[in-house]
Design a protein around this motif. Sequence first.
Motif, mmCIF file in Angstrom:
data_model
loop_
_atom_site.group_PDB
_atom_site.id
_atom_site.type_symbol
_atom_site.label_atom_id
_atom_site.label_comp_id
_atom_site.label_asym_id
_atom_site.label_seq_id
_atom_site.Cartn_x
_atom_site.Cartn_y
_atom_site.Cartn_z
ATOM 1 N N GLN A 126 -7.157 12.519 41.441
ATOM 2 C CA GLN A 126 -8.662 12.585 42.123
ATOM 3 C C GLN A 126 -9.195 14.010 42.279
ATOM 4 N N ARG A 127 -8.090 14.735 42.621
ATOM 5 C CA ARG A 127 -8.452 15.979 42.724
ATOM 6 C C ARG A 127 -8.787 16.863 41.514
ATOM 7 N N THR A 128 -8.258 16.595 40.365
ATOM 8 C CA THR A 128 -8.596 17.043 39.261
ATOM 9 C C THR A 128 -10.210 16.732 38.796
ATOM 10 N N LYS A 129 -10.276 15.294 38.875
ATOM 11 C CA LYS A 129 -11.777 14.909 38.736
ATOM 12 C C LYS A 129 -12.887 15.829 39.764
ATOM 13 N N ASP A 130 -12.581 16.059 40.781
ATOM 14 C CA ASP A 130 -13.214 16.964 41.593
ATOM 15 C C ASP A 130 -13.483 18.257 41.046
ATOM 16 N N THR A 131 -12.340 18.911 40.809
ATOM 17 C CA THR A 131 -12.341 20.082 40.010
ATOM 18 C C THR A 131 -13.329 20.231 38.976
ATOM 19 N N TRP A 132 -13.027 19.352 38.063
ATOM 20 C CA TRP A 132 -14.095 19.212 36.904
ATOM 21 C C TRP A 132 -15.547 19.014 37.387
ATOM 22 N N GLY A 133 -15.647 18.388 38.419
ATOM 23 C CA GLY A 133 -17.049 18.341 38.945
ATOM 24 C C GLY A 133 -17.673 19.411 39.343
ATOM 25 N N LEU A 134 -17.003 20.664 39.664
ATOM 26 C CA LEU A 134 -17.612 21.928 39.864
ATOM 27 C C LEU A 134 -17.558 22.611 38.374
#
Length: 527
Positions: A126-134
């Motif tokens: 989930q953290r990876t998805k949020d990071t790609w969001g930035l």
Amino acid sequence: MFRLTDIKLPLDHAPAALKAAILKKLKLPAEALLDFRVFKRAHDARNKQSIVHIYTVDVTLQDESRAPRDIRPTPDMDYRFAAYAPARFQRPLVIGTGPCGLFAALILAQSGFKPILLERGKDVRQRTKDTWGLWRKSVLNPESNVQFGEGGAGTFSDGKLYSQIKDPRYLGRKVLHEFVKAGAPEEILTEAHPHIGTFRLVTMVESMRETIEALGGAYRFQNKVTDILLNDDRTVRGVRLESGEEIESSHVVLALGHSARDTFEMLHERGVAIEAKPFSIGFRIEHPQGMIDKARFGRSIPQLGAADYKLVHHAKNGRDVYSFCMCPGGTVVAATSEEGRVVTNGMSQYSRNERNANAGIVVGITPEVDYPGHPLAGIALQRSLEEAAFAAGGGTYAAPGQLVGDFIAGKPSTALGEVTPSYRPGVTPTDLSTCLPAYAIEAIREALPAFGRQIKGFDRADAVLTGVETRTSSPIRIRRGDDFQSLNTPGLYPAGEGAGFAGGILSAAVDGIKVAEAVAKSIAGQN
């Protein structure tokens, strides 16, 4: 078993050549050698016309009495646990799941102590998805990003697994062996400068979580610690979460990352002994990877992969400028954890096959000279520089950038050249001199041509600088004693990079092991 060092062979040597070189060094016949294994392999590229592999090997002889007098026995590198859990005990808490917290928890779990891991961010997927969001949409989640979440900041890096720390107990070998168990390639056990890359780190972190949970450990994601609970004598009795829940424990490992600024502020308010420490500030620089390969090797050499470099310059104004966290065949990434601020870092995948090479070009700064007067003054300096970079980039999480030629000449960039910057959400050409103190700009301007004399093309006019690099290491140190406990808050165990005792994946993991051993001994009543 004996250890032989400095065995040099050509890059394209035949497999049998290594055994022949071992026998030559031992001055023994083939039947005297029972077995051998490679402990470490490096390369020497100082002579581009004759690049060689350098081996360190462990050998087993038919008759050890025939070993030459000038070779030493192979050291004992087996890991031994410091203590095991008693029949009854209070579970220790580990705050943070970066490399330090991960290995502190792993050692505690393997010793039977069933740790509880508290992580403010999300699990690594989930953290990876949020990071790609930035990176893709300019949307920042302050609690789930490059800095916060399972795996820590090292997850989005080159995954370097080497360090210059003193390691007489070979704890680094324990770290590497556990990584291999979790899915890392076995070559990390023998390569002199092993790396893993982000994608592999993600699956490895998940595998290690499964191991810890199978041994009785418990993970609690999105559980941010906002306070520590103290007894009247300042010993720790537990923590309070953002939800208001309190968890009691007399042993709390602080495995914070270097960006846990709000937690540092809380600890300072609670009177925990903290001091300012040196760190570095600067920019990321990008060049074509092929240019670096040619400068270092004379050509691209598939057996050696993408070339790296390490540079240092002592500027006339007394500042040291050096390359930091060099990422061959990688990308520059958005690494902020706070809104309205821009931070850069570098990342590579295992293949290291992206177009550009990048590295931090940073200037060392010290609290006595550059941010005196308060233990947390370095944090204030970091924030001011990151805010300046956010403004210079246009206020959209785009990073300010400048061509090296323009930077050296002291004029703003209005367009980019052949080197395409890799930073996402994007790069705004501008004047980077507004983003760092004048002494840092002066030192870097002097250093770049000096680096160009060491690596041809390093100061090429269209190489790209991107700002700012401020999270090189923690700006504070949470002071601890020989027992690894806080100097004035017993039961609190500051550990790893955020606490000021490590720098990078391997050193943070090793520090996590040491702290876990201290916790285990304390709970078991051995100290």
